[in-house]
Design an enzyme around this catalytic site. Structure first.
Site, short mmCIF file in Angstrom:
data_model
loop_
_atom_site.label_atom_id
_atom_site.label_comp_id
_atom_site.label_asym_id
_atom_site.label_seq_id
_atom_site.Cartn_x
_atom_site.Cartn_y
_atom_site.Cartn_z
N GLU A 195 -5.94 2.29 -0.78
CA GLU A 195 -4.62 2.45 -1.39
C GLU A 195 -3.83 1.15 -1.36
O GLU A 195 -2.61 1.14 -1.56
CB GLU A 195 -3.84 3.54 -0.65
N ASN A 200 -4.25 12.75 0.68
CA ASN A 200 -5.65 13.15 0.48
C ASN A 200 -5.98 14.40 1.29
O ASN A 200 -6.67 15.30 0.80
CB ASN A 200 -6.59 12.01 0.89
N ASP A 221 -6.69 10.41 -6.22
CA ASP A 221 -7.07 9.44 -7.26
C ASP A 221 -6.02 9.38 -8.36
O ASP A 221 -5.69 8.29 -8.87
CB ASP A 221 -8.42 9.84 -7.87
N ASP A 230 0.85 -1.19 0.00
CA ASP A 230 0.00 0.00 0.00
C ASP A 230 0.89 1.24 0.00
O ASP A 230 2.11 1.17 0.16
CB ASP A 230 -0.98 0.00 1.18
N HIS A 248 -8.91 14.71 -2.66
CA HIS A 248 -9.15 13.36 -3.17
C HIS A 248 -8.92 13.24 -4.68
O HIS A 248 -8.56 12.17 -5.17
CB HIS A 248 -10.58 12.91 -2.83
#
Length: 584
Positions: free
Chosen positions: A507, A472, A481, A464, A477
């Site tokens: 993630e 974030n 992304d 991750d 966000h």
């Protein structure tokens, strides 16, 4: 009552006109009248008509000079002849006797023959001096009466009950012409005694049969019989060229009439049967044409000897060509699409040489440029008339089926594409385009089953993004992304074609490495880590990942190996992140 009057009238006229030495007429029309009546009326009414005829017969015999005993006996013989013939014919064909059927005519001929023999036998037992001449004369008189009169009356009855509202004027004029011509010919023949012209009426009767069929022939024979009988009573006609007694001439005249019947009626029956077959054939051809038009099917035949071709009307309609100009074999093949002609020619040649059935689909080009798809099947054929080898087959317009098949195939392809897209959406992460959690789990379970069957070890890498929550929180966000997509793309660059990577959630990502041991898995994981660390995304922040590597041990399940990789992942994070660890 009407039957009794008619029977009595014709009986008296016959006895007085040509009466022989034994009191027997040349022809006995009443026997034909009674037989026709018994065949026409219903069974429960037969005896009423029979009694009326018997009374009339007794009166005619008694009033023309026969004594009481002979009149009763002759009456019994006259009644018995019609009853016997009617019973025989009804037993075979019911109430209907067909003279257009050779079998029906033969049955009538034999039934009347048997009835005449029975009647002659009964009369011989009654007559005072019954010799061979008497029996023969009675037999021929009665038989001729049934042969000539019964068919005429039955034919007239059929006309009366016919479904047609009226007889065509042309047919009426034709019958009138037959009567006039026959009367002229018979009058010219029987009005003189110098020349043996008995063949003339026979010629006229043949023409009458050809022009008027069964009815015309019967009427013509009745006219000849009537005029000949009158001439015989007046001592006139070529019959008197015969040297002999009156009874000898009478017997000769009877057999002359019988020869007319035997010559003309069978011919009329055969002609009627031919016409009936022609009508039936025309009707079948019409129905066949309608069926072919409705089913879009035609039939054809090729004669390979003279290269002639026969097409049914539907084949002409398929090709858009007029029916009055059938093409040659070469021209017919030329009507196919240029790309299909070679195949059609080859199929035809092979069918002619091998004799095996064939089938093919091809395209024809109509004169207006329209293209039609046709399916053809056939086999080698031998003509029943010339034994020439050829081909016979069916051709079917399948344009609509081809178009429907194409539409169906397009719909099937579209459905398959939609299904593939749906399957892809169901197993793909919408943001990164990687496999989703469901796809990862399914693939892992399937790959583990291969490992259980003896394949090489399987390794799993779970990683991750380090401090992704901070990304974030700081950048939003949308930027988060984009970072996820950049990480996914960078990770793919470090994998082999046999490896599968997917987004496990948030993630967190999973890489499945089939047939990969721990050392190789560590190398691949390091390559992925370094590529992600080195990736750039413009204004996006740089990120690193922590990775946990696990290799199958014993009977690991998907859940177990993922759990071990997850433990190794947290070990990497505890060790400072941006690194990898191998599960124990």
């Amino acid at each position: 009552m009407a039957l009794g009057i008619a029977y009595f009238t014709f009986a008296v006229v016959s006895l007085l006109a040509t009466r022989g030495a034994h009191g027997i007429a040349a022809i006995w029309p009443p026997s034909g009248i009674l037989l026709a009546t018994l065949l026409i009326v219903r069974r429960r009414s037969v005896w009423r008509f029979a009694i009326a005829a018997l009374v009339a017969s007794f009166a005619a015999n008694f009033l023309t000079g026969a004594d009481l005993y002979v009149s009763v006996g002759f009456t019994a013989a006259n009644g018995l002849e019609a009853v016997v013939a009617a019973l025989l014919l009804r037993r075979r064909s019911g109430r209907r006797v067909s003279f257009v059927d050779p079998a029906g005519l033969a049955a009538f001929f034999l039934a009347s023959l048997v009835a005449a023999l029975v009647s002659a036998g009964v009369a011989a037992c009654i007559a005072p001096q019954a010799g061979r001449a008497f029996i023969l004369s009675w037999f021929s008189t009665v038989w001729l009466g049934m042969l000539l009169v019964t068919p005429l009356l039955l034919a007239l009855f059929e006309l009366l009950v016919s479904a047609r509202q009226a007889v065509a004027r042309r047919d009426v004029l034709n019958l009138i012409a037959i009567i006039i011509c026959t009367a002229v010919a018979a009058g010219a023949t029987f009005s003189q005694t110098r020349f043996p012209m008995l063949f003339v009426p026979m010629m006229v009767i043949v023409v009458a049969v050809l022009r008027g069929g069964m009815l015309g022939g019967i009427i013509s024979m009745i006219v000849v019989a009537a005029i000949g009988s009158l001439a015989l009573g007046w001592d006139s006609g070529p019959i008197f060229l015969i040297r002999g007694s009156h009874d000898s001439r009478l017997l000769f005249f009877q057999f002359y009439l019988l020869s007319l019947f035997v010559s003309a009626l069978p011919m009329a029956t055969l002609l009627a049967a031919r016409d009936r077959l022609r009508v039936n054939l025309s009707e079948r051809i019409r129905l066949l044409d309608q069926a072919e038009a409705a089913a879009h099917i035609g039939h054809w035949r090729v004669n390979s000897v003279n290269q002639t071709i026969f097409w049914s009307p539907q084949v002409f309609r398929m090709h858009g060509l007029p029916e009055d100009r059938p093409p040659s074999l070469e021209q017919a093949i030329g009507l196919y699409h240029p790309d299909d002609r070679a195949v059609v020619s080859q199929v035809v040649a092979e069918a002619l040489s091998s004799g095996q059935p064939f089938a093919f689909e091809a395209r024809i080009v109509r004169p207006d440029g329209a293209i039609r798809h046709v399916a053809t099947q056939g086999e080698r054929d031998y003509s029943s008339t010339d034994d020439a080898i050829g081909l016979f087959g069916l051709i079917r317009d399948v344009t609509e089926q081809i178009e429907a098949r194409k539409v169906l195939q397009d719909a099937r392809d579209a459905a398959n594409r939609s299904a593939e897209r749906a399957m892809a959406l169901a197993s793909t992460d919408a943001l990164t385009g990687l496999a989703n959690r469901r796809r990862i789990v399914e693939y892992l379970d399937a790959t583990l089953s291969d490992v259980a069957d003896g394949d090489a070890a399987l390794s799993v890498v779970l990683f991750d993004i380090d401090h992704f929550k901070a990304v974030n929180d700081r950048y939003g966000h949308d930027v988060g992304d984009e970072v996820l997509k950049r990480v996914a793309a960078s990770a793919i660059e470090g994998l082999r074609s046999t490896d599968l990577i997917g987004r496990y959630g948030g993630e967190e990502f999973v890489i499945i490495l089939p047939r990969t041991d721990a050392d190789t898995a560590l190398q691949i994981a390091e390559r992925v880590r370094s590529r992600i660390e080195a990736s750039r995304g413009g204004a996006q922040p740089r990120v690193t990942v922590s990775l946990g590597v696990a290799t199958t041990q014993g009977d690991d399940t998907g859940h177990v190996i993922l759990k071990r990789a997850d433990v190794a992942l947290y070990a990497a994070k505890d060790a400072g992140r941006n690194r990898l660890r191998l599960a124990s």
